[in-house]
Design an enzyme around this catalytic site. Structure first.
Site, PDB file in Angstrom:
ATOM      1  N   CYS A  88       5.049 -30.369  -0.835  1.00  0.00           N
ATOM      2  CA  CYS A  88       4.696 -29.965  -2.202  1.00  0.00           C
ATOM      3  C   CYS A  88       4.982 -31.091  -3.185  1.00  0.00           C
ATOM      4  O   CYS A  88       6.113 -31.567  -3.268  1.00  0.00           O
ATOM      5  CB  CYS A  88       5.496 -28.720  -2.590  1.00  0.00           C
ATOM      6  SG  CYS A  88       5.238 -28.274  -4.306  1.00  0.00           S
ATOM      7  N   CYS A  97      10.252 -22.743  -5.035  1.00  0.00           N
ATOM      8  CA  CYS A  97      10.766 -22.929  -3.669  1.00  0.00           C
ATOM      9  C   CYS A  97      11.996 -23.830  -3.749  1.00  0.00           C
ATOM     10  O   CYS A  97      12.117 -24.627  -4.673  1.00  0.00           O
ATOM     11  CB  CYS A  97       9.753 -23.654  -2.787  1.00  0.00           C
ATOM     12  SG  CYS A  97       8.195 -22.774  -2.574  1.00  0.00           S
ATOM     13  N   PHE A 311      11.516   4.727   1.296  1.00  0.00           N
ATOM     14  CA  PHE A 311      11.036   3.585   0.513  1.00  0.00           C
ATOM     15  C   PHE A 311       9.708   3.114   1.128  1.00  0.00           C
ATOM     16  O   PHE A 311       9.567   1.977   1.554  1.00  0.00           O
ATOM     17  CB  PHE A 311      12.065   2.439   0.473  1.00  0.00           C
ATOM     18  CG  PHE A 311      13.453   2.880   0.068  1.00  0.00           C
ATOM     19  CD1 PHE A 311      13.784   2.963  -1.277  1.00  0.00           C
ATOM     20  CD2 PHE A 311      14.411   3.231   1.014  1.00  0.00           C
ATOM     21  CE1 PHE A 311      15.065   3.382  -1.665  1.00  0.00           C
ATOM     22  CE2 PHE A 311      15.674   3.644   0.640  1.00  0.00           C
ATOM     23  CZ  PHE A 311      16.006   3.713  -0.701  1.00  0.00           C
ATOM     24  N   GLU A 332       9.219   7.752  -1.676  1.00  0.00           N
ATOM     25  CA  GLU A 332       9.021   6.548  -2.483  1.00  0.00           C
ATOM     26  C   GLU A 332       9.135   6.959  -3.946  1.00  0.00           C
ATOM     27  O   GLU A 332       8.692   8.040  -4.325  1.00  0.00           O
ATOM     28  CB  GLU A 332       7.612   6.003  -2.139  1.00  0.00           C
ATOM     29  CG  GLU A 332       6.932   5.129  -3.132  1.00  0.00           C
ATOM     30  CD  GLU A 332       7.622   3.793  -3.363  1.00  0.00           C
ATOM     31  OE1 GLU A 332       7.993   3.130  -2.384  1.00  0.00           O
ATOM     32  OE2 GLU A 332       7.789   3.443  -4.540  1.00  0.00           O
ATOM     33  N   CYS A 407      15.342  -6.991   2.452  1.00  0.00           N
ATOM     34  CA  CYS A 407      15.069  -8.301   1.849  1.00  0.00           C
ATOM     35  C   CYS A 407      16.329  -8.876   1.217  1.00  0.00           C
ATOM     36  O   CYS A 407      16.252  -9.835   0.453  1.00  0.00           O
ATOM     37  CB  CYS A 407      13.934  -8.190   0.825  1.00  0.00           C
ATOM     38  SG  CYS A 407      14.240  -6.944  -0.427  1.00  0.00           S
TER      39      CYS A 407
END
Ligand SMILES: C[S@@+](CC[C@H](N)C(=O)[O-])C[C@H]1O[C@@H](n2cnc3c(N)ncnc32)[C@H](O)[C@@H]1O
Length: 456
Positions: A88, A97, A311, A332, A407
């Site tokens: 990049c 990033c 979820f 959800e 996550c």
């Protein structure tokens, strides 16, 4: 560690230091501790684009809570064996990033060690580790929110700069899909021609399998001439423009119609999923298919089994589970995601196999208990984790398997403690490189009930 050289330390000019980099932080920053003057505690310097073992010329850009944040250039050989040339041109100034300077294997190792540390902090010892899974390092990202900044004649469209709140000046972005990346430069030039250029704070990108959508947040109405420019942009770049004057409920096409759906295929399960551009979908849809395959493999034969998918979003795991023969309950918080999940079930011929409900799983009183006795639990919560009801779900649950997609390694590890207390062991865990070149990491853990069901 004493700096090898210090320049401008006493003046108002930025401090410049030559430093040997000691550690790599979980954020992918080089880290060195240097002595302070007058007996003050030592100071930590965090450096972008710096790897342990390297000697760098660092220039301090920001100071916060006693930590110095610096940009740097390597001051001499040898470069770290972890270093790889960045793909990049905007790295490391763009903060989108932080790992473009690392070889892929080392970046994966860094992510896995984040998870290992988080688990160790909670005394969770997995019985087995799945090898890190990677598939695509570039061109994977189908969703993004980019800032817009006008400085005189210049328009910047990009992520925030690292160590700063400023919008980075991007010409392209190699982690976005080529179609989305190719829109950045034309957007900059179009925004420069608008009557309300400085009233556009951000643009969100979303791409399905065949169509890309741009959601243009604007703080003042567009003029008729602005609308003509957007229409031309739409035609020239084969995208859909949605104008957004307030919340997501204000999204509309240029001719005032509600937003159209985007779609993605899950070919292994013969499914076509639809979603609205602002709704949650996994950003890396190739890796998403790997996740689904892995979750299903962990659950084994699902014929006539009952599963709760908590979820569940627009039914990304729910419908593949149902396709494998399970009866699935999907919960959800977002009512419009639930409506979309129901439609997805309907048009994929799975309406009889699924039941959805819009529930805030953290706070709604109905969410304190599981809806029915299920054989397996699938959890895919937001970064904040499964929430305060997890111990109660586990107390209700008589099945022997919980598959947890996460996550955030920290909340995953904290929730693993509740699972352990309820009599589950972490049978296998591993990371999936859903967000290559960033430090974000996706984890999947399979928890298995070992002995007697511990109440509470
Ligand atoms: C990581 S996403 C997973 C969605 C889905 N499983 C998928 O793969 O696309 C987390 C989901 O949790 C939902 N969510 C966030 N907070 C919630 C809450 N308190 N109760 C229920 N759902 C919530 C979000 O709307 C989002 O759809």
């Amino acid at each position: 560690m004493h700096p090898l050289r210090v320049r401008c330390a006493m003046s108002k000019k930025p401090v410049e230091l030559t430093l040997a980099v000691e550690h790599l932080s979980n954020e992918g920053l080089g880290e060195t501790v240097i002595p302070n003057h007058d007996g003050a505690p030592p100071r930590t310097v965090m450096m972008r684009n710096a790897l342990p073992g390297e000697t760098v010329d660092a220039r301090v850009l920001k100071r916060r809570k006693g930590v110095w944040y610096a940009e740097c250039a390597t001051a001499g050989e040898p470069a770290s064996p972890m270093r790889s040339p960045s793909a990049c041109q905007h790295f490391p100034r763009c903060g989108g990033c932080s790992l473009h300077h690392m070889k892929e294997q080392d970046a994966l190792q860094l992510k896995q060690s984040q998870l290992q540390q988080a688990l160790a902090e909670h005394n969770i010892e997995p019985q087995g580790w799945q090898k890190p899974v990677r598939i695509n390092r570039l061109g994977y990202r189908r969703k993004a929110r980019l800032g817009v900044r006008c400085v005189g004649e210049h328009v910047f469209v990009g992520f925030r700069e690292s160590f700063s709140n400023r919008v980075a000046r991007l010409d392209n972005c190699v982690v976005l899909t080529p179609q989305l990346s190719g829109l950045i430069t034309p957007l900059r030039s179009l925004i420069g021609q608008l009557s309300i250029a400085s009233k556009i704070p951000q643009i969100e990108f979303a791409q399905g399998d065949s169509t890309a959508v741009l959601m243009i947040r604007h703080l003042q109405p567009m003029s008729p001439q602005d609308l003509v420019l957007w229409q031309q942009f739409e035609q020239q770049h084969a995208v859909i423009i949605l104008l957004q004057s307030g919340g997501y409920d204000t999204l509309q096409t240029l001719d005032g119609q509600p937003p159209e759906r985007l779609g993605y295929q899950l070919p292994n399960w013969g499914l076509h999923m639809q979603f609205l551009p602002h709704q949650f979908t996994q950003v890396n849809l190739e890796m998403n298919q790997v996740l689904i395959r892995y979750v299903l493999a962990l659950l084994g034969n699902l014929k006539h089994k009952k599963v709760a998918d908590l979820f569940c979003g627009v039914g990304n795991f729910t419908l593949p589970l149902a396709r494998q023969g399970a009866q699935v309950w999907g919960y959800e918080a977002s009512a419009d995601a639930v409506a979309m999940a129901e439609e997805n079930a309907q048009h994929n011929g799975l309406a009889e196999r699924v039941s959805f409900a819009a529930l805030d799983l953290y706070t709604d009183s109905q969410a304190a208990a599981l809806p029915v006795q299920v054989d397996a639990l699938v959890l895919d919560p937001p970064r904040s984790g499964a929430g305060p009801n997890l111990p109660r779900w586990l107390a209700d649950f008589k099945g022997d398997r919980v598959v947890y997609v996460s996550c955030n390694p920290k909340t995953f590890a904290a929730d693993a403690v509740h699972l352990q207390t309820a009599g589950f062991v972490l049978q296998t865990v591993g990371i999936f490189d859903m967000f290559p070149n960033t430090t974000h990491v996706e984890t999947i853990g399979c928890f298995h009930r070992t002995g007697a069901h511990a109440d509470g």
